[in-house]
Design an enzyme around this catalytic site. Structure first.
Site, PDB file in Angstrom:
ATOM      1  N   ASN A 111      12.341  40.995   1.313  1.00  7.49           N
ATOM      2  CA  ASN A 111      13.691  40.524   1.042  1.00  7.49           C
ATOM      3  C   ASN A 111      14.607  41.105   2.121  1.00  7.49           C
ATOM      4  O   ASN A 111      14.942  42.280   2.092  1.00  7.49           O
ATOM      5  CB  ASN A 111      14.105  40.994  -0.358  1.00  7.49           C
ATOM      6  N   LYS A 151      13.946  45.009   2.203  1.00 11.80           N
ATOM      7  CA  LYS A 151      13.288  45.568   1.021  1.00 11.80           C
ATOM      8  C   LYS A 151      11.887  45.001   0.948  1.00 11.80           C
ATOM      9  O   LYS A 151      11.678  43.833   1.299  1.00 11.80           O
ATOM     10  CB  LYS A 151      14.043  45.171  -0.246  1.00 11.80           C
ATOM     11  N   ARG A 194      11.851  36.174   0.117  1.00 10.59           N
ATOM     12  CA  ARG A 194      12.994  35.682  -0.640  1.00 10.59           C
ATOM     13  C   ARG A 194      13.928  34.965   0.340  1.00 10.59           C
ATOM     14  O   ARG A 194      14.303  35.525   1.373  1.00 10.59           O
ATOM     15  CB  ARG A 194      13.737  36.852  -1.271  1.00 10.59           C
ATOM     16  N   HIS A 240      20.331  33.099  -8.146  1.00  6.04           N
ATOM     17  CA  HIS A 240      19.536  33.968  -9.047  1.00  6.04           C
ATOM     18  C   HIS A 240      18.418  33.175  -9.725  1.00  6.04           C
ATOM     19  O   HIS A 240      17.933  33.557 -10.802  1.00  6.04           O
ATOM     20  CB  HIS A 240      20.395  34.577 -10.180  1.00  6.04           C
ATOM     21  N   ASN A 256      25.633  43.243 -10.462  1.00 10.40           N
ATOM     22  CA  ASN A 256      26.797  43.279  -9.605  1.00 10.40           C
ATOM     23  C   ASN A 256      27.242  41.850  -9.288  1.00 10.40           C
ATOM     24  O   ASN A 256      28.406  41.507  -9.321  1.00 10.40           O
ATOM     25  CB  ASN A 256      26.430  44.065  -8.351  1.00 10.40           C
ATOM     26  N   ARG A 292      33.463  40.086  -7.182  1.00 13.17           N
ATOM     27  CA  ARG A 292      33.782  38.662  -6.967  1.00 13.17           C
ATOM     28  C   ARG A 292      34.623  38.114  -8.116  1.00 13.17           C
ATOM     29  O   ARG A 292      34.381  38.454  -9.276  1.00 13.17           O
ATOM     30  CB  ARG A 292      32.492  37.834  -6.870  1.00 13.17           C
ATOM     31  N   ARG A 297      29.350  51.417 -15.243  1.00 14.11           N
ATOM     32  CA  ARG A 297      29.264  52.761 -15.836  1.00 14.11           C
ATOM     33  C   ARG A 297      30.612  53.460 -15.731  1.00 14.11           C
ATOM     34  O   ARG A 297      31.087  54.082 -16.688  1.00 14.11           O
ATOM     35  CB  ARG A 297      28.174  53.591 -15.146  1.00 14.11           C
ATOM     36  N   GLU A 347      12.192  39.996  -9.887  1.00 15.60           N
ATOM     37  CA  GLU A 347      12.179  38.907  -8.905  1.00 15.60           C
ATOM     38  C   GLU A 347      11.016  39.052  -7.933  1.00 15.60           C
ATOM     39  O   GLU A 347      10.413  38.063  -7.518  1.00 15.60           O
ATOM     40  CB  GLU A 347      13.518  38.876  -8.157  1.00 15.60           C
TER      41      GLU A 347
HETATM   42  P1  AMP Z   1      22.186  44.788 -10.198  1.00 15.82           P
HETATM   43  O1  AMP Z   1      23.098  44.017  -9.288  1.00 15.82           O
HETATM   44  O2  AMP Z   1      21.388  43.923 -11.117  1.00 15.82           O
HETATM   45  O3  AMP Z   1      21.360  45.822  -9.486  1.00 15.82           O
HETATM   46  O4  AMP Z   1      23.154  45.621 -11.169  1.00 15.82           O
HETATM   47  C1  AMP Z   1      23.911  46.685 -10.680  1.00 15.82           C
HETATM   48  C2  AMP Z   1      24.989  47.042 -11.695  1.00 15.82           C
HETATM   49  O5  AMP Z   1      24.403  47.391 -12.962  1.00 15.82           O
HETATM   50  C3  AMP Z   1      25.769  48.285 -11.297  1.00 15.82           C
HETATM   51  O6  AMP Z   1      26.857  47.966 -10.474  1.00 15.82           O
HETATM   52  C4  AMP Z   1      26.268  48.791 -12.638  1.00 15.82           C
HETATM   53  O7  AMP Z   1      27.555  48.252 -12.854  1.00 15.82           O
HETATM   54  C5  AMP Z   1      25.339  48.213 -13.672  1.00 15.82           C
HETATM   55  N1  AMP Z   1      24.649  49.250 -14.422  1.00 15.82           N
HETATM   56  C6  AMP Z   1      23.547  49.940 -14.077  1.00 15.82           C
HETATM   57  N2  AMP Z   1      23.229  50.852 -15.035  1.00 15.82           N
HETATM   58  C7  AMP Z   1      24.173  50.745 -16.008  1.00 15.82           C
HETATM   59  C8  AMP Z   1      24.421  51.391 -17.257  1.00 15.82           C
HETATM   60  N3  AMP Z   1      23.632  52.359 -17.700  1.00 15.82           N
HETATM   61  N4  AMP Z   1      25.497  50.997 -17.975  1.00 15.82           N
HETATM   62  C9  AMP Z   1      26.320  50.034 -17.543  1.00 15.82           C
HETATM   63  N5  AMP Z   1      26.127  49.371 -16.380  1.00 15.82           N
HETATM   64  C10 AMP Z   1      25.082  49.704 -15.620  1.00 15.82           C
END
Ligand code: AMP
Length: 397
Positions: free
Chosen positions: A7, A14, A91, A180, A211, A241, A285, A384
């Site tokens: 990726n 990655k 990817r 996605h 995100n 976004r 978080r 993925e």
């Molecule tokens: P992703 O883009 O799928 O990797 O998701 C990343 C986002 O997941 C991060 O920016 C966090 O906002 C959210 N995230 C990760 N761990 C937690 C958690 N324990 N509680 C709330 N949000 C989380």
């Protein structure tokens, strides 16, 4: 059969090497800051400590050479030689209308990928560079392109055409593509397995909340509607976004703030979403911590985010007619009991009920709905890379 999944981003690469006999990850890692000061590879073999090597890495070809060295290294490698790699799965973000499935990469495919650059100017070029680098380093290994957009090529016309003059679709292919797709497909397949159903019998609403965030309506196993559009900017509010806004805000802001197209694009992609509303962070978080302490804008950002998720789920439930499952996945969906609860408590109209105690966990596969809930609610961690590896095996075996 060992499959290398790649990726490539503009300055990162990655990778995962997966033994498809047991679907076990042999090694994974990331090369970061390619072409920038401080470049390094972080390599995690399944059977030993993670290692980090810092050295100048000029381009993606050098990055890929480092990956090959790492996975075949006599000390921390996981295979003896590159010959053990049966195929590479790449990817690719945007397949445009050319690809409704994954494909083996040949010259015609490369032409189509290059044609689609204008649809994803930030994402497709590094994907293509990654493929070119692999071709040079492993010229005899078959390669497969797996597209983020492909799963959504089944959308009916009324769900992908925008209400703007039709000529723009004809001239420039402006339409909803959705993203996605690999993640939505993976969790749909897994959900069908968990519910003991054929995928072709499954009606589900899959919520990829990370995100970047998108929601997909899946009818009889195929995508019929999805919240991201021509670009990954449409739909839900996200980390940075904006998601949906009144399009008239754009010329208004350009006038008032004397902004260029690039300035507005930057604001909507990088400074908006829950970051823009809260003024604190794009990370849920941080927002949950601040909301707990009483910060009103952090609370507002969370409410606004959850409310949009509710609206999409409700609309898609109507489109589907019957909903077997609502599925949460990705960083927020997998790890935030609070967001799942905020969403589900406003879905009473669909007969959704979750068990708050069962919902109080992160990062695992679990059914969180009660026995008397009319719709099953599940958390299914996405994967993925595994989906890309599976599609690669399907095509090359
Ligand atoms: P992703 O883009 O799928 O990797 O998701 C990343 C986002 O997941 C991060 O920016 C966090 O906002 C959210 N995230 C990760 N761990 C937690 C958690 N324990 N509680 C709330 N949000 C989380």
């Amino acid at each position: 059969m060992d499959i290398l999944v790649i990726n490539c981003g503009s300055s990162s690469l990655k990778y995962q090497l997966i033994d498809m006999n047991g679907e076990n990850v042999l090694a994974k890692g990331i090369v970061e800051r390619i072409g920038i000061d401080g470049s390094r590879i972080k390599h995690e073999p399944h059977n030993s400590e993670k290692i980090v090597i810092e050295e100048p890495i000029k381009n993606h070809k050098e990055a890929l050479k480092m990956v090959v060295d790492a996975i075949t290294n006599s000390e921390y490698g996981v295979i003896e030689s590159m010959d053990q790699i049966s195929a590479v799965g790449h990817r690719v973000v945007h397949g445009g209308e050319d690809f409704s499935k994954s494909v083996i990469i040949d010259d015609k495919v490369m032409d189509a990928l290059n044609r689609n650059i204008e649809l994803a100017p930030l994402h497709n070029p590094p994907n293509i560079i990654g493929i070119e680098a692999c071709k040079e380093i492993m010229p005899n290994v078959p390669m497969v392109a797996v597209f983020d957009t492909a799963f959504h090529q089944t959308l009916p016309e009324e769900n992908y055409i925008y209400a703007i003059p039709y000529e723009y679709y004809e001239k420039y292919k402006i339409r909803r593509y959705g993203f996605h797709g690999t993640s939505h497909k993976y969790v749909a397949i897994r959900t069908a397995e968990i519910l003991n159903k054929q995928l072709s019998d499954l009606n589900a609403i899959t919520c990829h909340l990370g995100n970047g965030a998108s929601i997909t309506a899946i009818k009889s196993g195929i995508s019929i509607d999805t919240s991201m559009g021509f670009t990954p900017l449409e739909g839900l509010a996200m980390g940075t976004r904006s998601g949906n806004i009144d399009p008239a805000i754009i010329p208004f802001l350009m006038k008032k703030e004397n902004m260029s197209f690039d300035d507005v694009n930057d604001v909507l992609n990088k400074k908006s979403g829950v970051l823009g509303v809260s003024g604190i962070s794009s990370d849920f978080r941080d927002l949950e911590d601040e909301a707990e302490k009483g910060n009103k804008r952090a609370k507002l950002a969370l409410n606004l985010f959850a409310n949009r998720v509710v609206k999409y789920i409700s609309a898609y439930a109507s489109e589907l007619g019957r909903v077997d499952a609502i599925v949460f996945t990705a960083g927020v969906g997998e790890n935030s009991p609070l967001i799942r609860e905020m969403v589900c408590e406003n879905l009473g109209i669909l007969g959704v009920k979750i068990d708050k105690n069962v919902n109080d966990f992160k990062g695992k596969e679990r059914m969180i709905s009660t026995d008397d809930s009319k719709v099953k609610v599940l958390v299914v961690p996405t994967n993925e890379e595994l989906m890309i590896a599976r599609e690669t095996v399907e095509l090359v075996k």
